[in-house]
Motif scaffolding. Structure first.
Motif, PDB file in Angstrom:
ATOM      1  N   HIS A  12      31.690  43.947  38.340  1.00 54.58           N
ATOM      2  CA  HIS A  12      32.777  44.740  38.940  1.00 54.58           C
ATOM      3  C   HIS A  12      33.482  43.923  39.739  1.00 54.58           C
ATOM      4  CE1 HIS A  12      34.547  48.190  41.205  1.00 54.58           C
ATOM      5  NE2 HIS A  12      34.399  48.788  40.098  1.00 54.58           N
ATOM      6  N   ASP A  59      42.317  43.735  39.534  1.00 56.17           N
ATOM      7  CA  ASP A  59      43.029  43.207  38.431  1.00 56.17           C
ATOM      8  C   ASP A  59      42.209  42.244  37.837  1.00 56.17           C
ATOM      9  OD1 ASP A  59      45.257  44.582  39.042  1.00 56.17           O
ATOM     10  OD2 ASP A  59      46.201  42.874  40.077  1.00 56.17           O
ATOM     11  N   HIS A  90      39.128  42.124  37.501  1.00 59.63           N
ATOM     12  CA  HIS A  90      38.047  42.996  36.752  1.00 59.63           C
ATOM     13  C   HIS A  90      38.671  43.639  35.592  1.00 59.63           C
ATOM     14  CE1 HIS A  90      34.487  45.873  36.036  1.00 59.63           C
ATOM     15  NE2 HIS A  90      35.657  46.871  36.005  1.00 59.63           N
ATOM     16  N   LYS A  91      39.905  44.037  35.595  1.00 60.58           N
ATOM     17  CA  LYS A  91      40.610  44.813  34.754  1.00 60.58           C
ATOM     18  C   LYS A  91      40.781  43.600  33.371  1.00 60.58           C
ATOM     19  CE  LYS A  91      44.510  47.569  33.203  1.00 60.58           C
ATOM     20  NZ  LYS A  91      44.510  46.935  31.901  1.00 60.58           N
ATOM     21  N   ASP A 133      39.022  44.466  29.619  1.00 60.79           N
ATOM     22  CA  ASP A 133      40.053  44.285  28.417  1.00 60.79           C
ATOM     23  C   ASP A 133      39.740  43.169  27.559  1.00 60.79           C
ATOM     24  OD1 ASP A 133      41.750  46.008  29.595  1.00 60.79           O
ATOM     25  OD2 ASP A 133      43.409  44.835  30.219  1.00 60.79           O
TER      26      ASP A 133
END
Length: 130
Positions: free
Chosen positions: A50, A96, A98-99, A103
């Motif tokens: 995270h 960002d 983490h995103k 993905d």
């Protein structure tokens, strides 16, 4: 309901492992079904850390330099306090990151799942169960 669903997933994975072992053999070096599945499918993608953990890994070293002699719990408290007091922009950098990791994980997991189902179809065909 969720507990039953999780039990069904575990049972499905156990049946899938047994099918793959029956169809493709255990190989020379391993007798464990999970080892066979890893050899055939590759490792299941690991869930990414995270944003706060990414922040911790970047900031903990600085905290240790600033306050030598602190134990891990104290360092975690200081880093946690810094995270809570961080600006929205500073937090967004880690969110960002983490995103982006999520993905990538989602793409890798779908690829893993597709390989798994394709191999299961082959195993069912090979064993004459279809």
């Amino acid at each position: 309901m969720t507990e039953q669903y999780n039990d069904d997933i575990v049972a499905y994975d156990a049946r899938a492992q047994a099918l793959l072992v029956d169809a493709f053999g255990k190989g020379e070096s391993s007798s464990e079904p999970t080892d066979v599945c890893v050899r055939i499918l590759g490792r299941k993608p690991a869930h990414p850390v995270h944003a706060v953990n990414l922040y911790f890994s970047d900031v903990a070293e600085d905290v240790l330099k600033d306050t030598p002699g602190l134990g891990r719990p104290e360092v975690m408290k200081l880093v946690s306090a810094r995270w809570k007091s961080a600006s929205k922009e500073e937090r967004q950098v880690y969110l960002d990151r983490h995103k982006a990791l999520m993905d990538r994980y989602n793409i890798d997991y779908v690829a893993y799942d597709v390989r798994k189902h394709a191999l299961l179809k082959d195993a069912i065909r090979k064993l004459g169960l279809a």
